[in-house]
Design a protein around this motif. Structure first.
Motif, PDB file in Angstrom:
ATOM      1  N   ASN A  80      -3.488   1.238  16.079  1.00  0.00           N
ATOM      2  CA  ASN A  80      -4.752   1.823  15.753  1.00  0.00           C
ATOM      3  C   ASN A  80      -4.689   3.113  15.506  1.00  0.00           C
ATOM      4  N   GLU A  81      -3.899   3.804  16.241  1.00  0.00           N
ATOM      5  CA  GLU A  81      -3.810   5.322  16.044  1.00  0.00           C
ATOM      6  C   GLU A  81      -3.229   5.764  14.643  1.00  0.00           C
ATOM      7  N   ALA A  82      -2.198   4.832  14.241  1.00  0.00           N
ATOM      8  CA  ALA A  82      -1.346   5.007  13.046  1.00  0.00           C
ATOM      9  C   ALA A  82      -2.445   4.827  12.131  1.00  0.00           C
ATOM     10  N   PHE A  83      -3.302   3.491  12.283  1.00  0.00           N
ATOM     11  CA  PHE A  83      -4.296   3.463  11.023  1.00  0.00           C
ATOM     12  C   PHE A  83      -5.321   4.530  10.906  1.00  0.00           C
ATOM     13  N   SER A  84      -5.535   5.208  12.003  1.00  0.00           N
ATOM     14  CA  SER A  84      -6.864   6.084  12.067  1.00  0.00           C
ATOM     15  C   SER A  84      -6.334   7.313  11.013  1.00  0.00           C
ATOM     16  N   PHE A  85      -4.925   7.938  11.398  1.00  0.00           N
ATOM     17  CA  PHE A  85      -4.467   8.915  10.478  1.00  0.00           C
ATOM     18  C   PHE A  85      -4.214   8.511   9.067  1.00  0.00           C
ATOM     19  N   TYR A  86      -3.513   7.268   8.869  1.00  0.00           N
ATOM     20  CA  TYR A  86      -3.404   6.888   7.334  1.00  0.00           C
ATOM     21  C   TYR A  86      -4.678   6.753   6.550  1.00  0.00           C
ATOM     22  N   SER A  87      -5.829   6.357   7.462  1.00  0.00           N
ATOM     23  CA  SER A  87      -7.170   6.149   6.862  1.00  0.00           C
ATOM     24  C   SER A  87      -7.684   7.615   6.600  1.00  0.00           C
ATOM     25  N   ALA A  88      -7.659   8.339   7.446  1.00  0.00           N
ATOM     26  CA  ALA A  88      -8.260   9.739   7.134  1.00  0.00           C
ATOM     27  C   ALA A  88      -7.856  10.472   5.844  1.00  0.00           C
ATOM     28  N   ILE A  89      -6.153  10.112   5.673  1.00  0.00           N
ATOM     29  CA  ILE A  89      -5.554  10.637   4.432  1.00  0.00           C
ATOM     30  C   ILE A  89      -6.203  10.150   3.140  1.00  0.00           C
ATOM     31  N   TYR A 113       3.648   6.896   1.424  1.00  0.00           N
ATOM     32  CA  TYR A 113       2.297   6.894   2.178  1.00  0.00           C
ATOM     33  C   TYR A 113       1.654   5.551   1.950  1.00  0.00           C
ATOM     34  N   TYR A 114       1.183   5.041   0.761  1.00  0.00           N
ATOM     35  CA  TYR A 114       0.689   3.766   0.445  1.00  0.00           C
ATOM     36  C   TYR A 114       1.448   2.723   1.081  1.00  0.00           C
ATOM     37  N   ALA A 115       2.659   2.589   1.061  1.00  0.00           N
ATOM     38  CA  ALA A 115       3.746   1.431   1.587  1.00  0.00           C
ATOM     39  C   ALA A 115       3.557   1.570   2.827  1.00  0.00           C
ATOM     40  N   ARG A 116       3.576   2.808   3.728  1.00  0.00           N
ATOM     41  CA  ARG A 116       3.423   2.620   5.136  1.00  0.00           C
ATOM     42  C   ARG A 116       2.074   2.249   5.392  1.00  0.00           C
ATOM     43  N   TYR A 117       1.099   2.516   4.854  1.00  0.00           N
ATOM     44  CA  TYR A 117      -0.440   2.251   5.133  1.00  0.00           C
ATOM     45  C   TYR A 117      -0.584   0.824   5.220  1.00  0.00           C
ATOM     46  N   ILE A 118      -0.001   0.267   4.068  1.00  0.00           N
ATOM     47  CA  ILE A 118      -0.127  -1.220   3.856  1.00  0.00           C
ATOM     48  C   ILE A 118       0.502  -2.088   5.012  1.00  0.00           C
ATOM     49  N   VAL A 119       1.712  -1.835   5.410  1.00  0.00           N
ATOM     50  CA  VAL A 119       2.364  -2.314   6.468  1.00  0.00           C
ATOM     51  C   VAL A 119       1.577  -2.540   7.734  1.00  0.00           C
ATOM     52  N   VAL A 120       1.032  -1.313   8.125  1.00  0.00           N
ATOM     53  CA  VAL A 120       0.239  -1.005   9.434  1.00  0.00           C
ATOM     54  C   VAL A 120      -1.041  -1.824   9.118  1.00  0.00           C
ATOM     55  N   CYS A 121      -1.839  -2.104   7.946  1.00  0.00           N
ATOM     56  CA  CYS A 121      -2.869  -2.840   7.640  1.00  0.00           C
ATOM     57  C   CYS A 121      -2.584  -4.398   7.748  1.00  0.00           C
ATOM     58  N   MET A 127      -6.826  -7.510   5.824  1.00  0.00           N
ATOM     59  CA  MET A 127      -6.415  -8.029   4.738  1.00  0.00           C
ATOM     60  C   MET A 127      -7.039  -7.656   3.406  1.00  0.00           C
ATOM     61  N   ASP A 128      -8.587  -7.610   3.575  1.00  0.00           N
ATOM     62  CA  ASP A 128      -9.279  -7.231   2.369  1.00  0.00           C
ATOM     63  C   ASP A 128      -8.971  -5.591   1.944  1.00  0.00           C
ATOM     64  N   LEU A 129      -8.505  -4.711   2.968  1.00  0.00           N
ATOM     65  CA  LEU A 129      -8.268  -3.555   2.727  1.00  0.00           C
ATOM     66  C   LEU A 129      -6.725  -3.377   2.119  1.00  0.00           C
ATOM     67  N   VAL A 130      -6.007  -4.283   2.580  1.00  0.00           N
ATOM     68  CA  VAL A 130      -4.612  -4.434   1.808  1.00  0.00           C
ATOM     69  C   VAL A 130      -4.745  -4.777   0.546  1.00  0.00           C
ATOM     70  N   LYS A 131      -5.441  -5.701   0.297  1.00  0.00           N
ATOM     71  CA  LYS A 131      -5.728  -5.890  -1.454  1.00  0.00           C
ATOM     72  C   LYS A 131      -6.159  -4.597  -2.139  1.00  0.00           C
ATOM     73  N   VAL A 132      -7.163  -3.947  -1.727  1.00  0.00           N
ATOM     74  CA  VAL A 132      -7.461  -2.604  -2.156  1.00  0.00           C
ATOM     75  C   VAL A 132      -6.392  -1.652  -2.518  1.00  0.00           C
ATOM     76  N   VAL A 163       4.774  -7.345  -1.567  1.00  0.00           N
ATOM     77  CA  VAL A 163       3.610  -7.163  -0.939  1.00  0.00           C
ATOM     78  C   VAL A 163       2.624  -8.373  -1.298  1.00  0.00           C
ATOM     79  N   ALA A 164       2.539  -8.744  -2.744  1.00  0.00           N
ATOM     80  CA  ALA A 164       1.770  -9.664  -3.302  1.00  0.00           C
ATOM     81  C   ALA A 164       2.220 -10.944  -2.863  1.00  0.00           C
ATOM     82  N   ALA A 165       3.512 -11.361  -2.776  1.00  0.00           N
ATOM     83  CA  ALA A 165       3.687 -12.749  -2.280  1.00  0.00           C
ATOM     84  C   ALA A 165       3.621 -12.795  -0.700  1.00  0.00           C
ATOM     85  N   PHE A 166       3.619 -11.641  -0.097  1.00  0.00           N
ATOM     86  CA  PHE A 166       3.524 -11.555   1.396  1.00  0.00           C
ATOM     87  C   PHE A 166       1.921 -12.107   1.835  1.00  0.00           C
ATOM     88  N   ILE A 167       1.031 -11.339   1.080  1.00  0.00           N
ATOM     89  CA  ILE A 167      -0.452 -11.623   0.845  1.00  0.00           C
ATOM     90  C   ILE A 167      -0.816 -13.222   0.760  1.00  0.00           C
TER      91      ILE A 167
END
Length: 538
Positions: A80-89, A113-121, A127-132, A163-167
């Motif tokens: 959640n802490e990682a998410f809060s920083f990635y989200s703020a960026i 940054y995007y790739a790391r943010y996706i992993v955390v999400c 999942m909705d945010l991952v797709k965006v 990531v598309a296959a993973f989703i």
């Protein structure tokens, strides 16, 4: 700053004491840096030309540190802490100006940054945010490859494909009334584990460490996580508590302030490890295992089969599962090409685990040669259980194997696996919730079958005190019983097995459990796929 950051990430994950002080110091440095730029932003902007992407870089590194702290401690709160920083960026568009600079290396920072943010999400099931984010990443990659003729274009396109296959890996989706997809969490939640009966005597062992190993050929993966690894790591975690309510400011939680009680077992995630890497992590985990604790080893890997038979069949004569090396793989299975008297080197044999049975050991093997691990000997009298996947699946199931193993799916989400094996692609939310409620009753009954059986091996009961292991054992029994009744699963190799063996009449062939499975099938309107007279099955 950067030296201290990369030094922390490069430290070996095993050996808690070695890395913790370095991580603590690196967090301190970056926390001070973050506060400093907040307090002096105006001066840094006007006098020193601080750029927004530079602030984004600091925030991204703090997010990365929190993510690695999660990997090393298994405390989901840090996600959640990682998410809060990635989200703020993203919200503050720190990387927005990067595209105007004529520097490809800056754009790569943004893509990473995007790739790391996706992993955390993904790990937080957003999942909705991952797709965006995937859509945004796709646009960024397109822009990057058009502006700069770089060599890494194929690599970034592969990241998108992965990531598309993973989703899309989940075989069944749960739908709202308006047909929108519901995100379902399969982490351990309050009330999801059947309580122990009053006065029930079971072992007091606690699951402390887990090695999650993924080495299956052609399985969907993203960021060194196969879909099986991703599912199993969530099966060994409690639902995370959102720390946002506990901290007034973003990123102010002290990294070396540990929660009072470790909620989750500590995990090592090993993607395609060599034998040496696997053995090093196993040894370190074994060495650091506290008293009255269990080490879990989860192996999702391609089977390695022996050729020929020796007169004496020992723990190195049945093959095992593949460890990583550059070698020929034929039809997904490795073929022995050496003298038959010699054993396969790049393979984890059952005998390789014997030294570790000096402490309580819980093994899960999901492989086409899982039955090699039936040939265990409990040399030291410590609690030892192996749960083994089927080795042969009906073609319709085998065709889906790229999206993850059915056996692991049952251990992760029995209802998802049950629906999948019945050919359902979607389930309405109301029906899903009723079926889950019904399964809770089934789990209670399975728990009682295991604890009341007069002939069950005591090893199962010694692990039954731990909530994670109790749920895995119950789901294993449910999986075994469901597949035995399913009309497509006719070969004995299509059923899971265990070491020691479970008393079948009391558990996987219990008439009460068969009745429950038929009730669930009727609820989902798939009863025609099951034998409704258990005698017909044999």
């Amino acid at each position: 700053f950067h030296c201290s950051f990369y030094w922390s990430l490069d430290l070996p994950q095993y050996g808690h004491k070695q890395w913790q002080s370095y991580f603590g110091r690196t967090f301190d440095v970056y926390t001070k840096l973050w506060k400093f730029q907040q307090q002096h932003r105006q001066v840094l902007d006007s006098r020193y030309g601080l750029k927004r992407w530079q602030i984004g870089e600091v925030a991204s590194k703090i997010g990365q540190l929190y993510y690695h702290y999660y990997l090393r401690t298994s405390e989901t709160s840090y996600l959640n802490e990682a998410f809060s920083f990635y989200s703020a960026i993203r919200q503050r568009s720190y990387y927005f100006q990067v595209n105007k600079e004529d520097r490809p290396e800056l754009v790569v920072k943004k893509l990473r940054y995007y790739a790391r943010y996706i992993v955390v999400c993904l790990l937080l099931n957003k999942m909705d945010l991952v797709k965006v984010l995937v859509k945004e990443l796709s646009e960024e990659i397109e822009d990057y490859t058009q502006r700069f003729n770089t060599e890494d274009q194929l690599e970034w396109n592969l990241v998108l494909q992965e990531v598309a296959a993973f989703i899309e890996a989940d075989p069944v989706v749960v739908l709202n009334d308006n047909n929108s997809v519901v995100t379902i969490s399969n982490r351990l939640q309050e009330g999801s584990v059947p309580p122990l009966e009053q006065g029930m005597v079971v072992g007091q062992l606690i699951l402390a460490d887990a090695l999650i190993i993924g080495n299956s050929n052609n399985q969907v993966k993203f960021s060194e996580l196969t879909i099986d690894m991703f599912r199993m790591l969530q099966a060994l975690e409690r639902e995370p508590v959102n720390l946002a309510t506990q901290t007034s400011k973003q990123g102010t939680m002290e990294p070396n302030e540990k929660p009072a009680k470790r909620e989750n077992p500590h995990k090592y995630l090993l993607y395609k490890p060599t034998f040496s890497q696997l053995f090093t992590f196993l040894s370190a985990s074994f060495k650091e295992l506290p008293a009255n604790s269990v080490l879990l080893i989860y192996l999702s890997a391609t089977g390695v089969f022996p050729t020929g038979h020796s007169d004496y069949e020992g723990p190195y004569d049945f093959g095992g599962v593949l460890t990583n090396t550059n070698r020929d793989v034929v039809n997904g299975e490795t073929v022995q090409k050496r003298n038959q008297a010699q054993k396969e080197m790049h393979c984890l044999h059952p005998g390789d685990l014997f030294p570790f049975t000096r402490k309580p050991l819980f093994v899960i093997v999901d492989s086409s040669n899982s039955t090699a691990y039936k040939n265990f000997t409990n040399l030291f009298g410590q609690p030892l259980v192996c749960l083994l996947s089927p080795t042969v699946y009906p073609k319709s199931v085998q065709d889906q194997s790229q999206r993850g193993s059915l056996f692991t799916l049952f251990l992760y989400s029995p209802l998802l696996a049950f629906s999948s094996v019945c050919g359902l692609n979607s389930v309405q939310r109301g029906l899903w919730e009723r079926a889950q409620e019904f399964l809770r009753k089934v789990y209670r009954d399975i728990g009682q079958m295991l604890t009341r059986s007069r002939t069950i091996d005591q090893a199962f009961l010694q692990f039954f005190g731990d909530e994670f292991l109790r749920l895995l054992l119950i789901r294993f029994v449910f999986c075994s019983a469901a597949l035995r009744l399913h009309k497509l699963f006719r070969e004995s190799q299509s059923f899971p097995e265990s070491y020691p063996e479970l008393p079948k009449q009391d558990t996987v062939e219990s008439s009460l459990l068969q009745k429950h499975i038929l009730e669930l099938a009727t609820m989902l309107d798939v009863q025609s796929l099951f034998w409704d007279d258990s005698l017909e099955a044999y």
